[in-house]
Structure formats: C-alpha cells, structure tokens
Design an enzyme around this catalytic site. Sequence first.
Site, mmCIF file in Angstrom:
data_model
loop_
_atom_site.group_PDB
_atom_site.id
_atom_site.type_symbol
_atom_site.label_atom_id
_atom_site.label_comp_id
_atom_site.label_asym_id
_atom_site.label_seq_id
_atom_site.Cartn_x
_atom_site.Cartn_y
_atom_site.Cartn_z
ATOM 1 N N SER A 1 0.797 -1.229 0.000
ATOM 2 C CA SER A 1 0.000 0.000 0.000
ATOM 3 C C SER A 1 0.827 1.276 0.000
ATOM 4 C CB SER A 1 -0.941 0.019 1.206
ATOM 5 O OG SER A 1 -1.833 -1.061 1.115
ATOM 6 N N THR A 2 1.988 1.248 0.617
ATOM 7 C CA THR A 2 2.787 2.473 0.711
ATOM 8 C C THR A 2 4.210 2.226 0.233
ATOM 9 O OG1 THR A 2 3.448 2.034 2.987
ATOM 10 C CG2 THR A 2 1.425 3.327 2.677
#
Length: 186
Positions: free
Chosen positions: A9-10
């Site tokens: 996600s990041t």
Amino acid sequence: MRIGYARVSTADQSLDLQLDALNADGCERIYTEKASGAKDDRAELAKALDSLRPGDVFVVYKLDRLARSTLKLISTLDDIKAKGAEFVSLSDKIDTTTAAGKALFGMLAVFAEFERNVIVERTKAGLAASRARGRSGGRPKTDRKKVAQALKLYDSKAHTVAEITDMTGVTKATLYRAVRERESAE
C-alpha cells in the site's frame, strides 16, 4: 505461463515476502505495485491482467493484495476466468486449477451476489422510508424560469458561466444540459 502480481500500500513497505513466494511458486513474469488496494486504477494490475492468455495462471500472495472488497475481487476473478486463465492465491490456498479451488471460487461468487442483493434491499428500504417521511429522492426540480433566464444570459455572451450561475442559481451542469437539449431540438 504463471503470472504473478505483488502489491503493497505504501512506498515504505517491502514487496520481498510476496516476491519470494511468487518466485518460489515458479512465476515467470511478476508485476509489482506500490498503491492502495482501494484504488481502481492500478496500472500494473491492469498490465498483468491484460497480459493473460488462455491457459495462463494468475498468482497472488494473498487475496487482499488483489482487491479490498468482495465485489471487486469477484469482478477481477471473473475477468481472469473470461480470459481463459486460472487463479491462485498462495496464502489463502485457493487454486482454480483444482476442483476444490473451483468450488471455493463458486462459493465466493455466491457471497458476492448475496452482498450485492443486500445492498439493493437496503437501498430500496431506505428510499421507501424517506418517501414515507415525505421526502423524494433524485435531482431537485429545476426552476424553468431561472433556466430560461440563464440561457438568455448565456446567449448574450456578456457574462461568464460562473457569473450566470451566481446570478441565477442554476448550476453549471444544468445550464450546459439546457444548452445541449436546445441544440439537439433545433
């Protein structure tokens, strides 16, 4: 061909665990992405799905790497199936190349359809409750006189669209819709 897809996600998260598992599974091509699972416009996922050919196997480390909602998951799995490819989720032990995997996929599809139906039922019940309280849904009724005034101002070319919307209270979308309707009637 076994095609893998890995996502975090990041930017500060690592893909290593997923990549190790996909490589150990024998994936010949692996697409990686650092993007939220909630985003529908994941470029690498689109490329991975576009690369699928009949007989290919699409492999992910875990289901949540592919989609965040059941509906999106089923939609993506339907796309994979429509291309004549199979699906494997390594951690979740789902493998549509096997009879048990196909059965599990079928159950997921049933739950997704159930979820869609529940949403429809809730929406209908909410609209009925609103109507019972005297509220009506949909777009607010348009004041024809205000729209006619907005069209006159628009035709005069003396004002910007922003000024016309401020003066008349007619939204930009309503003004442009009225212009299109008038042009198509001519």
